[in-house]
Design a protein around this motif. Sequence first.
Motif, PDB file in Angstrom:
ATOM      1  N   ILE A 133      59.484  12.212  -6.646  1.00  0.00           N
ATOM      2  CA  ILE A 133      60.113  12.521  -5.433  1.00  0.00           C
ATOM      3  C   ILE A 133      60.416  11.062  -4.722  1.00  0.00           C
ATOM      4  N   ILE A 188      62.813   9.153  -6.087  1.00  0.00           N
ATOM      5  CA  ILE A 188      64.362   9.684  -5.834  1.00  0.00           C
ATOM      6  C   ILE A 188      64.682   9.206  -4.467  1.00  0.00           C
ATOM      7  N   ASN A 189      63.757   9.433  -3.583  1.00  0.00           N
ATOM      8  CA  ASN A 189      63.904   8.941  -1.962  1.00  0.00           C
ATOM      9  C   ASN A 189      64.422   7.586  -1.950  1.00  0.00           C
ATOM     10  N   ARG A 235      68.042   7.169  -3.427  1.00  0.00           N
ATOM     11  CA  ARG A 235      69.157   7.834  -2.446  1.00  0.00           C
ATOM     12  C   ARG A 235      69.363   6.788  -1.344  1.00  0.00           C
ATOM     13  N   GLU A 241      54.841  22.960  -6.112  1.00  0.00           N
ATOM     14  CA  GLU A 241      55.646  24.036  -5.662  1.00  0.00           C
ATOM     15  C   GLU A 241      56.984  23.695  -5.124  1.00  0.00           C
ATOM     16  N   ILE A 242      57.097  22.449  -4.635  1.00  0.00           N
ATOM     17  CA  ILE A 242      58.333  21.857  -3.923  1.00  0.00           C
ATOM     18  C   ILE A 242      59.426  21.420  -5.045  1.00  0.00           C
ATOM     19  N   LYS A 287      60.838  22.663  -7.556  1.00  0.00           N
ATOM     20  CA  LYS A 287      62.113  23.634  -7.587  1.00  0.00           C
ATOM     21  C   LYS A 287      63.024  23.656  -6.360  1.00  0.00           C
ATOM     22  N   HIS A 288      62.381  23.286  -5.214  1.00  0.00           N
ATOM     23  CA  HIS A 288      63.233  23.123  -4.029  1.00  0.00           C
ATOM     24  C   HIS A 288      63.756  22.104  -3.560  1.00  0.00           C
ATOM     25  N   PHE A 289      63.141  21.051  -4.351  1.00  0.00           N
ATOM     26  CA  PHE A 289      63.852  19.540  -3.881  1.00  0.00           C
ATOM     27  C   PHE A 289      65.065  19.421  -4.233  1.00  0.00           C
ATOM     28  N   ILE A 290      65.862  18.463  -3.687  1.00  0.00           N
ATOM     29  CA  ILE A 290      67.423  18.374  -4.089  1.00  0.00           C
ATOM     30  C   ILE A 290      67.546  16.758  -4.463  1.00  0.00           C
ATOM     31  N   LYS A 294      66.924  19.574  -7.910  1.00  0.00           N
ATOM     32  CA  LYS A 294      65.957  20.561  -8.480  1.00  0.00           C
ATOM     33  C   LYS A 294      65.333  19.511  -9.348  1.00  0.00           C
TER      34      LYS A 294
END
Lengths: 337, 337
Positions: free
Chosen positions: B251, B254-255, B258, B277-278, B280-283, B285
Amino acid sequence: MKIKDIAKLAGVSIATVSRVVNDKPGVRDEVREKVKEVIKEHEYKPNLIARGLSSKKSNIIGLLLPKFTAYYTEQVDAIINYCNQKGYRVMITSSVGRFEGELKNLNMLYKSQVEGILYFVGKMTEEKKENIEKINKEIPVVLLDQAIEELSIPAVLPDNYGGAVKAMNYLVNSGHKKIAFIKAPYYDLEGEKRYRAYQDIMKRNNFEIKEGYVQGSDYSIESGYKAMENILSKSDQMPTAVLASNDGTAIGAINYLREEGIEVPEDISVMGIDDIEIAKHFIPKLTTVKQDLYYVGDEAIKLLFDYIDNKDLKAKKLIVEQELVIRDSVRNLNDKL
Amino acid sequence: MKIKDIAKLAGVSIATVSRVVNDKPGVRDEVREKVKEVIKEHEYKPNLIARGLSSKKSNIIGLLLPKFTAYYTEQVDAIINYCNQKGYRVMITSSVGRFEGELKNLNMLYKSQVEGILYFVGKMTEEKKENIEKINKEIPVVLLDQAIEELSIPAVLPDNYGGAVKAMNYLVNSGHKKIAFIKAPYYDLEGEKRYRAYQDIMKRNNFEIKEGYVQGSDYSIESGYKAMENILSKSDQMPTAVLASNDGTAIGAINYLREEGIEVPEDISVMGIDDIEIAKHFIPKLTTVKQDLYYVGDEAIKLLFDYIDNKDLKAKKLIVEQELVIRDSVRNLNDKL
DNA sequence: GTGAAAGCGCTAACAT
DNA sequence: ATGTTAGCGCTTTCAC
């Protein structure tokens, strides 16, 4: 190795050994040293169960959680750290949501002679209230998450009303008038306070709560996604901002909006509450209201010890303030884009 | 209320009361009912400390964690559930990272007469190994996170090598050749296995590990961000994909991308490990490798009980497989865009 | 089937 | 300053 063996080895009585083990006065320095030596050499470690029985003091704190989730980690961390440092042990229990399990666990802690209980209430029910009241007569209890208004039991709570007010005021000051709200589950009394704050601020500003603007959730990311979907489909006027009851539902809401091609915060602003770890790393970085959970846990365990030391202490309800964390998920409508 | 009171009230001896409390035979049904009635009426709850001392069985399992973080919640949840259900209590301890604290906590568990210890190793050191070996001679210990190769102590471990191999093969099958890697902290022996998998797969495919392609992290989101920055600045050839040692660093990576205007997965693919958990909800995914932590915790506590029941059991090292979770953060280079 | 009594390993009051 | 001893509330032989 038991106390008797050490006594024999050191040529003293078990009372003397007990005195040096517990750092109590009444032993000549010379003898004390000798005993310490023997203890060290044989790595004698007192049996805490025997000690507990004899001294009628367990040195154990009980922790009661509904299901064990990430939300509790910081608070539990604070509690364990504090206890371990103080020489207390903590017995932890979780009830997988079922109430019978919770009662069983409460009794388990009671039977374990814990000196105090930190009770994360989760979902409050009448039955639960009765049990808490009952157990509190025997063992000091401090409530977390939710207090019982009518009972005099200490509690430490996040200032959910105040936090939501801060969030709403920030939204209002950013020029938002059409604000939707994602509600907490009905059984969360603290969540209700956030809802009240939402209503109060809307009213105070003479903003209308349009039909479809308020949707429920169970705090999960998925339910936030669903709630956002409902807000859009059931409102005839699209909101410019939505306040979610926690960061998880805020994230779910954002995910839904993105999938629909609606930009956050350009088209709709979304605000959370909690400031969970991912909040600052999510895209857009989530504007939210911070609840310092480590602090909450720390205050709770301190309060419990106060309560243990002085059972007659007037039951104190400690409200922990929340603080606004401004990041990127709310647009200021007063600015040009 | 103690056993003596119940005995008097029921007109029997304490031995009889003890028998009915523990569901033991040797009591007439009639008497048994009578005693049960009295117990119920007076809400008698046996003192577990006294029972423990007398029976030389504490019914307590000890849990030793390094710092208490979200990573442990599922495993701990599984452990507590299993124990509570079996009538066992769990004593939890966390050491805030400091080693002296850990040793102190280990002794605390020992003194508490716990019947077994679940030890989340975290950072492994020589000193720690010695202590674990020593305590294991007295109390059954099951290791989590990291095993000690040279010692015969049961452990349950995620299959980190196999998981990373699955991740790498997926990347390779998706047409990636220039693959970078974000490493685990040096002291994480299990993290090393993921690194070995990376190297092995690169080698097997005759892909070159270019300079700058491997960067360290401490598993935090921030360190993933930094690692990604390093990968880009220190490589003269941009990778098409990066495998991160955990989802957090993925993550972070990725940040960073971007912010630099580099699209994921269009320009660079990023893959994580863990499936937090996050994920599958991150963009986007996150494509990752799933480690079922609840299962790990569950297996560990079962193994511990086996070990307690049969101390001579050959120390078993249980490897828990990981499974590929394909989502949106990896681009298939074989496809047209 | 039931009860008396001896511990379990400590602490704490009481003697000395 | 040190030792003796009586519990703490249970479980568990061992008699009856």
